[in-house]
Design an enzyme around this catalytic site. Structure first.
Site, PDB file in Angstrom:
ATOM      1  N   SER A 121      16.008  58.592  40.439  1.00  0.00           N
ATOM      2  CA  SER A 121      17.004  58.950  41.441  1.00  0.00           C
ATOM      3  C   SER A 121      16.574  60.188  42.220  1.00  0.00           C
ATOM      4  O   SER A 121      15.507  60.206  42.821  1.00  0.00           O
ATOM      5  CB  SER A 121      18.369  59.116  40.776  1.00  0.00           C
ATOM      6  OG  SER A 121      19.380  59.273  41.729  1.00  0.00           O
ATOM      7  N   ASP A 274      18.337  59.451  49.141  1.00  0.00           N
ATOM      8  CA  ASP A 274      17.459  59.959  48.095  1.00  0.00           C
ATOM      9  C   ASP A 274      16.364  58.934  47.805  1.00  0.00           C
ATOM     10  O   ASP A 274      16.324  57.867  48.437  1.00  0.00           O
ATOM     11  CB  ASP A 274      18.281  60.322  46.853  1.00  0.00           C
ATOM     12  CG  ASP A 274      18.879  59.122  46.147  1.00  0.00           C
ATOM     13  OD1 ASP A 274      19.033  58.072  46.794  1.00  0.00           O
ATOM     14  OD2 ASP A 274      19.216  59.229  44.955  1.00  0.00           O
ATOM     15  N   ASP A 276      15.625  56.535  45.706  1.00  0.00           N
ATOM     16  CA  ASP A 276      15.926  55.124  45.469  1.00  0.00           C
ATOM     17  C   ASP A 276      17.075  54.630  46.342  1.00  0.00           C
ATOM     18  O   ASP A 276      17.556  53.517  46.172  1.00  0.00           O
ATOM     19  CB  ASP A 276      16.209  54.851  43.990  1.00  0.00           C
ATOM     20  CG  ASP A 276      17.499  55.480  43.492  1.00  0.00           C
ATOM     21  OD1 ASP A 276      17.806  56.616  43.914  1.00  0.00           O
ATOM     22  OD2 ASP A 276      18.196  54.868  42.671  1.00  0.00           O
ATOM     23  N   ASP A 278      20.274  55.251  46.775  1.00  0.00           N
ATOM     24  CA  ASP A 278      21.640  54.950  46.359  1.00  0.00           C
ATOM     25  C   ASP A 278      22.594  56.096  46.708  1.00  0.00           C
ATOM     26  O   ASP A 278      23.812  55.923  46.679  1.00  0.00           O
ATOM     27  CB  ASP A 278      21.717  54.590  44.871  1.00  0.00           C
ATOM     28  CG  ASP A 278      21.336  55.726  43.938  1.00  0.00           C
ATOM     29  OD1 ASP A 278      20.815  56.760  44.412  1.00  0.00           O
ATOM     30  OD2 ASP A 278      21.543  55.582  42.719  1.00  0.00           O
TER      31      ASP A 278
END
Length: 443
Positions: A121, A274, A276, A278
């Site tokens: 993340s 960010d 990834d 999400d």
């Protein structure tokens, strides 16, 4: 490490096994049982394979795998794919990096029993992770989370891991799933007429060296926006995240290049994701002409405000509509829902609980949107995790609708507070490094 005298680092790397928690693995990359590497990843994947085979006896089991831009993410994805295939499981492996929400979408779209994404993340560059999903496209919840942990803990040696891949069971996926995701996301648009009138809304977008570059600019085009400016210094996926200390849109330092570009171009809005993709970050211009960042509560509140009011104007509201927010999120979301006669639910922290509620109410009530203070929001139910890709498109639409009515997004927020009451919050971010093995206390 021994030869270099790095005994404390050596102890920290080996004093325990990296814990497979309720969502998967996350840790610093490197050698050692307490690190993210091919062996800890392999043992976790083998445990998951064993649980899948127990859970779906006699069935053809399918999984999907995605990864972000972090160092070793592509390699870890290949290793996981090989282990799944060696256990007789069909693997849909993305050909290159893709956002976490697309992995969630793909599990449901391709009828998979499970899936995983290689990402840490918004953590610093030293980290990587392994998030596990179930057949509803959501991160695993009870009883599967604890049952998977049991199976992972049964793997006591890397010798039990089947590393020899069966290439015949690994299927490469990519652009076809992108197109399917775009088709579903386009249906989220509520006011396309306003976008047509404001198609040249000046948008600055940064993926902060992450996977958002693969989908966010394309979805903005699909929505009809024609004036999207990418922060080129952060456009190339790079696991070293060379322009930031931490690739976290919650931190102003990670957003500074985008804010500077927006200032120079007199933009209307800044969007960021960010690694990834999400989590979504948003920058707006206040009434003094200064660029300011919205926090997670403000973004979630504005999106809820827009979704419910726009759906009402468009005649799309139904008595079955509901929104969701978590116990760490501002109560203004519930106030907005009540003012629109829309049901609201609060869940425990984490989008897996929001996704669980969507699953439990599927076919009975209609999920509109939901969010959490931690910069996550999900619109519609075809994804079952926070989705910054679709959130970027709806935030841009929200800004276009405001501009169409002669207001900035900042002024829209002020109007929201004037209507529902002022909520003030602040974020304190603490970074705590892992401790080495506990020392014996003296008596």
């Amino acid at each position: 490490m021994v030869a270099s005298g790095h005994h404390e680092a050596l102890t920290d790397a080996f004093y325990r096994s990296l814990e497979f928690g309720t969502g998967g693995l996350r840790g610093i990359m490197g050698p050692g049982s307490n690190r993210m590497n091919r062996y800890t990843l392999g043992m976790a994947t083998q445990g998951l394979c064993n649980y899948l085979i127990q859970s779906f006896p006699g069935q053809e089991i399918k999984v999907a795998i995605a990864h972000d831009s972090r160092n070793n993410s592509a390699e870890f994805a290949q290793i996981a794919a090989g282990i799944f295939s060696a256990n007789g499981i069909i693997v849909y492996l993305f050909e290159a990096l893709r956002p976490t929400p697309e992995l969630s979408f793909t599990i449901r779209e391709l009828g998979c029993q499970s899936g995983c994404v290689i990402t840490a993340s918004h953590n610093p560059k030293e980290y990587n992770g392994y998030k596990v999903y179930w057949n509803d496209g959501a991160q695993v919840v009870a009883p599967h989370d604890k049952n998977i942990i049991i199976e992972v803990n049964k793997i006591t040696s890397v010798g039990e891991v089947k590393f020899e891949a069966d290439p015949s069971k690994i299927i490469s996926i990519g652009q076809d799933l992108d197109a399917r995701y775009f088709a579903r996301a386009r249906q989220l648009s509520i006011d396309p007429a306003a976008i047509r009138r404001q198609h040249d809304l000046k948008i600055v977008y940064t993926p902060i060296h992450g996977s958002g570059i693969t989908l966010v600019p394309g979805l903005l085009r699909e929505f009809g926006f024609t004036n999207v400016s990418i922060v080129e210094a952060q456009a190339t996926p790079d696991g070293n995240f060379p322009t930031v200390q931490s690739p976290n849109p919650e931190e102003k330092s990670a957003m500074q290049l985008a804010l500077d570009q927006a200032q120079a171009q007199d933009a209307d809005i800044v969007l960021a994701t960010d690694p990834d993709a999400d989590r979504v970050g948003v920058g707006v211009k206040n009434d003094k002409g200064e660029w300011v960042l919205l926090n997670g509560n403000q973004t979630a509140a504005l999106l809820t405000y827009y979704l419910l009011s726009a759906r009402h104007r468009a005649g799309q509201t139904t008595p079955k509509d509901f929104i969701v927010y978590t116990i760490v999120t501002s109560e203004i979301l519930g106030d907005i829902a009540r003012a629109h006669n829309v049901k609201s639910y609060r869940t425990l922290t984490g989008f897996k609980h929001i996704a669980g509620l969507i699953r439990d109410l599927e076919g009975v009530e209609t999920y509109i949107g939901g969010g959490e203070e931690s910069y996550g929001f999900l619109i519609g139910d075809f994804v079952r995790d926070k989705d910054a890709v679709s959130a970027c498109a709806l935030i841009a639409e929200m800004a276009a609708v405001a501009k169409d009515q002669g207001r900035t997004l900042y002024q829209e927020m002020v109007q929201m507070y004037a209507q529902y009451g002022l909520y003030v919050e602040d974020l304190i971010s603490l970074t705590k490094k892992a401790s080495a093995a506990p020392k014996k206390s003296r008596k």
